[in-house]
Design an enzyme around this catalytic site. Structure first.
Site, PDB file in Angstrom:
ATOM      1  CB  SER A 129      -0.870  -0.018   1.267  1.00 58.00           C
ATOM      2  OG  SER A 129      -1.441   1.243   1.493  1.00 58.00           O
ATOM      3  CE1 TYR A 154      -3.976  -3.250   5.652  1.00 57.69           C
ATOM      4  CE2 TYR A 154      -3.777  -0.874   5.314  1.00 57.69           C
ATOM      5  CZ  TYR A 154      -3.898  -2.152   4.796  1.00 57.69           C
ATOM      6  OH  TYR A 154      -3.924  -2.344   3.436  1.00 57.69           O
ATOM      7  CE  LYS A 158      -1.352  -4.652   3.342  1.00 60.86           C
ATOM      8  NZ  LYS A 158      -1.571  -6.021   2.868  1.00 60.86           N
TER       9      LYS A 158
HETATM   10  P1  NAD Z   1     -10.775  -7.686   1.363  1.00 63.81           P
HETATM   11  O1  NAD Z   1     -10.978  -7.700   2.823  1.00 63.81           O
HETATM   12  O2  NAD Z   1     -11.934  -7.457   0.491  1.00 63.81           O
HETATM   13  O3  NAD Z   1     -10.066  -9.037   0.889  1.00 63.81           O
HETATM   14  C1  NAD Z   1      -9.180  -9.752   1.719  1.00 63.81           C
HETATM   15  C2  NAD Z   1      -9.618 -11.201   1.714  1.00 63.81           C
HETATM   16  O4  NAD Z   1      -8.715 -11.944   2.533  1.00 63.81           O
HETATM   17  C3  NAD Z   1     -11.008 -11.417   2.285  1.00 63.81           C
HETATM   18  O5  NAD Z   1     -11.772 -12.179   1.390  1.00 63.81           O
HETATM   19  C4  NAD Z   1     -10.773 -12.155   3.607  1.00 63.81           C
HETATM   20  O6  NAD Z   1     -11.832 -13.043   3.883  1.00 63.81           O
HETATM   21  C5  NAD Z   1      -9.460 -12.843   3.338  1.00 63.81           C
HETATM   22  N1  NAD Z   1      -8.628 -13.114   4.520  1.00 63.81           N
HETATM   23  C6  NAD Z   1      -8.253 -12.271   5.504  1.00 63.81           C
HETATM   24  N2  NAD Z   1      -7.459 -12.915   6.388  1.00 63.81           N
HETATM   25  C7  NAD Z   1      -7.314 -14.195   5.933  1.00 63.81           C
HETATM   26  C8  NAD Z   1      -6.621 -15.322   6.395  1.00 63.81           C
HETATM   27  N3  NAD Z   1      -5.921 -15.324   7.530  1.00 63.81           N
HETATM   28  N4  NAD Z   1      -6.699 -16.474   5.674  1.00 63.81           N
HETATM   29  C9  NAD Z   1      -7.422 -16.527   4.531  1.00 63.81           C
HETATM   30  N5  NAD Z   1      -8.104 -15.475   4.054  1.00 63.81           N
HETATM   31  C10 NAD Z   1      -8.050 -14.322   4.747  1.00 63.81           C
HETATM   32  O7  NAD Z   1      -9.610  -6.611   1.066  1.00 63.81           O
HETATM   33  P2  NAD Z   1      -9.128  -5.989  -0.301  1.00 63.81           P
HETATM   34  O8  NAD Z   1      -9.554  -4.578  -0.327  1.00 63.81           O
HETATM   35  O9  NAD Z   1      -9.476  -6.876  -1.414  1.00 63.81           O
HETATM   36  O10 NAD Z   1      -7.568  -5.996  -0.061  1.00 63.81           O
HETATM   37  C11 NAD Z   1      -6.755  -7.025  -0.555  1.00 63.81           C
HETATM   38  C12 NAD Z   1      -5.316  -6.757  -0.136  1.00 63.81           C
HETATM   39  O11 NAD Z   1      -4.906  -5.502  -0.632  1.00 63.81           O
HETATM   40  C13 NAD Z   1      -5.107  -6.705   1.359  1.00 63.81           C
HETATM   41  O12 NAD Z   1      -3.829  -7.261   1.652  1.00 63.81           O
HETATM   42  C14 NAD Z   1      -5.099  -5.231   1.656  1.00 63.81           C
HETATM   43  O13 NAD Z   1      -4.378  -4.939   2.813  1.00 63.81           O
HETATM   44  C15 NAD Z   1      -4.410  -4.697   0.425  1.00 63.81           C
HETATM   45  N6  NAD Z   1      -4.713  -3.300   0.131  1.00 63.81           N
HETATM   46  C16 NAD Z   1      -6.026  -2.919   0.020  1.00 63.81           C
HETATM   47  C17 NAD Z   1      -6.325  -1.593  -0.235  1.00 63.81           C
HETATM   48  C18 NAD Z   1      -7.759  -1.159  -0.353  1.00 63.81           C
HETATM   49  O14 NAD Z   1      -8.023   0.034  -0.275  1.00 63.81           O
HETATM   50  N7  NAD Z   1      -8.719  -2.028  -0.533  1.00 63.81           N
HETATM   51  C19 NAD Z   1      -5.297  -0.662  -0.376  1.00 63.81           C
HETATM   52  C20 NAD Z   1      -3.974  -1.084  -0.257  1.00 63.81           C
HETATM   53  C21 NAD Z   1      -3.692  -2.421  -0.001  1.00 63.81           C
HETATM   54  C1  UD1 Z   2      -7.158   4.576   3.712  1.00 64.86           C
HETATM   55  C2  UD1 Z   2      -6.190   4.142   4.776  1.00 64.86           C
HETATM   56  C3  UD1 Z   2      -4.933   3.608   4.137  1.00 64.86           C
HETATM   57  C4  UD1 Z   2      -5.274   2.508   3.146  1.00 64.86           C
HETATM   58  C5  UD1 Z   2      -6.252   3.061   2.128  1.00 64.86           C
HETATM   59  C6  UD1 Z   2      -6.682   2.021   1.163  1.00 64.86           C
HETATM   60  C7  UD1 Z   2      -6.683   5.627   6.673  1.00 64.86           C
HETATM   61  C8  UD1 Z   2      -6.163   6.708   7.552  1.00 64.86           C
HETATM   62  N1  UD1 Z   2      -5.879   5.248   5.658  1.00 64.86           N
HETATM   63  O1  UD1 Z   2      -6.565   5.592   2.947  1.00 64.86           O
HETATM   64  O2  UD1 Z   2      -4.057   3.102   5.112  1.00 64.86           O
HETATM   65  O3  UD1 Z   2      -4.112   2.057   2.491  1.00 64.86           O
HETATM   66  O4  UD1 Z   2      -7.419   3.522   2.834  1.00 64.86           O
HETATM   67  O5  UD1 Z   2      -7.594   2.547   0.276  1.00 64.86           O
HETATM   68  O6  UD1 Z   2      -7.763   5.110   6.866  1.00 64.86           O
HETATM   69  N2  UD1 Z   2     -12.817  11.109   3.567  1.00 64.86           N
HETATM   70  C9  UD1 Z   2     -13.777  12.032   3.882  1.00 64.86           C
HETATM   71  N3  UD1 Z   2     -14.961  11.582   4.393  1.00 64.86           N
HETATM   72  C10 UD1 Z   2     -15.212  10.253   4.605  1.00 64.86           C
HETATM   73  C11 UD1 Z   2     -14.199   9.307   4.266  1.00 64.86           C
HETATM   74  C12 UD1 Z   2     -13.011   9.781   3.762  1.00 64.86           C
HETATM   75  O7  UD1 Z   2     -13.580  13.223   3.712  1.00 64.86           O
HETATM   76  O8  UD1 Z   2     -16.293   9.903   5.089  1.00 64.86           O
HETATM   77  C13 UD1 Z   2     -11.551  11.578   2.979  1.00 64.86           C
HETATM   78  C14 UD1 Z   2     -10.335  11.224   3.799  1.00 64.86           C
HETATM   79  O9  UD1 Z   2     -10.061  12.218   4.733  1.00 64.86           O
HETATM   80  C15 UD1 Z   2      -9.267  11.137   2.715  1.00 64.86           C
HETATM   81  C16 UD1 Z   2     -10.036  10.673   1.466  1.00 64.86           C
HETATM   82  O10 UD1 Z   2     -11.404  10.947   1.748  1.00 64.86           O
HETATM   83  O11 UD1 Z   2      -8.748  12.405   2.460  1.00 64.86           O
HETATM   84  C17 UD1 Z   2      -9.868   9.199   1.186  1.00 64.86           C
HETATM   85  O12 UD1 Z   2     -10.156   8.482   2.381  1.00 64.86           O
HETATM   86  P1  UD1 Z   2     -10.202   6.890   2.425  1.00 64.86           P
HETATM   87  O13 UD1 Z   2     -11.061   6.385   1.342  1.00 64.86           O
HETATM   88  O14 UD1 Z   2     -10.504   6.498   3.818  1.00 64.86           O
HETATM   89  O15 UD1 Z   2      -8.711   6.459   2.033  1.00 64.86           O
HETATM   90  P2  UD1 Z   2      -7.318   6.925   2.680  1.00 64.86           P
HETATM   91  O16 UD1 Z   2      -7.499   7.630   3.955  1.00 64.86           O
HETATM   92  O17 UD1 Z   2      -6.548   7.608   1.611  1.00 64.86           O
END
Ligand code: NAD
Ligand code: UD1
Length: 344
Positions: A129, A154, A158
């Site tokens: 991330s 969290y 990463k």
């Molecule tokens: P998500 O929660 O939708 O998907 C994660 C999946 O992993 C889920 O289906 C959950 O059931 C499964 N899981 C969790 N722990 C597990 C375990 N111990 N064993 C087996 N399965 C397990 O999340 P996502 O948004 O799809 O994110 C996927 C990856 O990307 C994660 O590693 C997350 O940290 C990373 N990531 C997500 C975002 C985001 O904004 N969504 C941003 C940056 C990084």
């Molecule tokens: C968040 C996580 C980050 C993670 C990322 C994945 C936090 C502090 N950070 O990022 O670790 O990797 O998600 O997508 O949670 N906002 C509003 N009103 C709302 C919700 C959000 O104004 O109700 C604003 C936030 O202040 C931010 C932007 O929208 O400026 C995006 O927020 P969000 O979607 O939560 O993502 P991040 O904070 O960038």
């Protein structure tokens, strides 16, 4: 470039994992999912099949249970690469329950690396991330931008995961790893069959916006309008989840074609476009025709003021580029919300 190579996708029924399974299957890879369904459900595998015409194999198992995962991997044989999505991802919850996050996110990775050694799975793609950059001093962020200690446990999982990978690949150079640093993934599959399903009140902006549009929330609170940005609201790099999924296929192709230049590589995945919170709200209204109620609220603790990617390394080396417009991405998020709420 695929030839039916077998890919193990941990967390493959989750938000980004499910979209990636679709792209992998469409590119001709064979997909095996391991997911404990803690944040998804088994029906997602059927939806992946509905889109692609191919059903991935789904094992319900926990990545922290090394013995069970070892048995699955042993029974599958010849896995070319894993893509490791499985993790907990709620920032606020990680502040309250840090050990739960360190235990799940780190043990899952360590088990997978150890089993990769044992069973000869030579390649791994990892979900990282942009949170590892904190508030960078200069923008856009390249892969050379210094990594800092992230604000939340969290985020720290990463950073530590990447360090674990760095050490692992230094010790085992015939194994290859790629960490993908996602910026803000948003949107849903154009079929309306896959999307993000946050439990409870969403913390992230886009699900909050779509739930407000659907009438589930009264209004959007914009967290801070006194930042040093053109309209005073925070800036992020919002990347379409299908574009993001395609980058995983590009990473697997790179591994399959032996194009990696180091045992461990890191890529930023963003659009290169910095978009403010206010621009998201306005952009959503324009893309969907739905009016949103919003108010200005105090800053949210832990938020960085602005961050967006320089993705030229991914463009040049992965031959990948984010293609979807913000408008179509926001429309896809709304289409998904309408489908799950049965809104016409
Ligand atoms: P998500 O929660 O939708 O998907 C994660 C999946 O992993 C889920 O289906 C959950 O059931 C499964 N899981 C969790 N722990 C597990 C375990 N111990 N064993 C087996 N399965 C397990 O999340 P996502 O948004 O799809 O994110 C996927 C990856 O990307 C994660 O590693 C997350 O940290 C990373 N990531 C997500 C975002 C985001 O904004 N969504 C941003 C940056 C990084
Ligand atoms: C968040 C996580 C980050 C993670 C990322 C994945 C936090 C502090 N950070 O990022 O670790 O990797 O998600 O997508 O949670 N906002 C509003 N009103 C709302 C919700 C959000 O104004 O109700 C604003 C936030 O202040 C931010 C932007 O929208 O400026 C995006 O927020 P969000 O979607 O939560 O993502 P991040 O904070 O960038």
């Amino acid at each position: 470039m695929s030839q039916q190579k077998k890919i193990l996708v941990t967390g493959g029924t989750g938000y980004i994992g499910s979209h990636t399974c679709v792209e992998l299957l469409q590119a001709g890879y064979e997909v095996i999912i391991i997911d404990n369904l803690s944040n998804s459900d088994a029906g997602i595998a059927d939806r992946i099949a509905e889109i692609t015409g191919k059903k991935p194999i789904l094992y319900k198992a926990d990545m922290t249970d090394k013995q069970e995962i070892g048995e699955i991997i042993a029974s599958e044989k010849n896995i070319f690469s894993s893509i490791h999505f499985a993790a907990y991802k709620a920032v606020g919850e990680s502040v309250e329950k840090p050990l739960m996050y360190y235990a799940n996110n780190l043990n899952s990775l360590i088990n997978l690396l150890d089993l990769s050694l044992e069973y000869g799975i030579k390649n791994l793609v990892f979900s990282s991330s942009c949170t590892v950059y904190g508030q960078p001093e200069s923008l856009p962020v390249t892969e050379q931008t210094p990594v800092v200690r992230p604000e939340s446990p969290y985020g720290n999982t990463k950073r530590i995961s990447e360090e674990i990978m760095e050490d692992f690949y230094a010790a085992h150079e015939d194994f290859k790893g790629i960490a993908l640093r996602y910026f803000n993934p948003i949107g849903a599959h154009p079929s309306g069959l896959l999307g993000e399903l946050p439990s409870g009140v969403p913390n992230n902006l886009i699900p909050f916006v779509t739930q407000t549009a659907a009438g589930l929330r009264d209004e959007i609170k914009i967290f801070g309008n006194d930042y040093n940005t053109p309209d005073g609201t925070c800036i992020r790099d919002y990347i379409n989840v299908v574009d993001l999924a395609k980058a995983h296929v590009a990473a697997i192709d790179r591994l399959a074609q032996n194009k990696t230049k180091k045992a461990f590589e890191v890529f930023n995945l963003g659009t290169g476009r910095g978009i403010s919170v206010l621009e998201i709200v306005k952009g959503f209204e324009e893309a969907t025709g739905v009016k949103l109620k919003y108010t200005m609220a105090p800053r949210r603790a832990g938020d960085v003021e602005q961050i967006y990617a320089n993705s030229s390394f991914a463009e040049n080396e992965l031959n990948w580029k984010a293609e979807k417009t913000l408008k179509e991405t926001l429309a896809s998020a709304w289409n998904w919300e309408k489908k799950i709420r049965d809104i016409q």
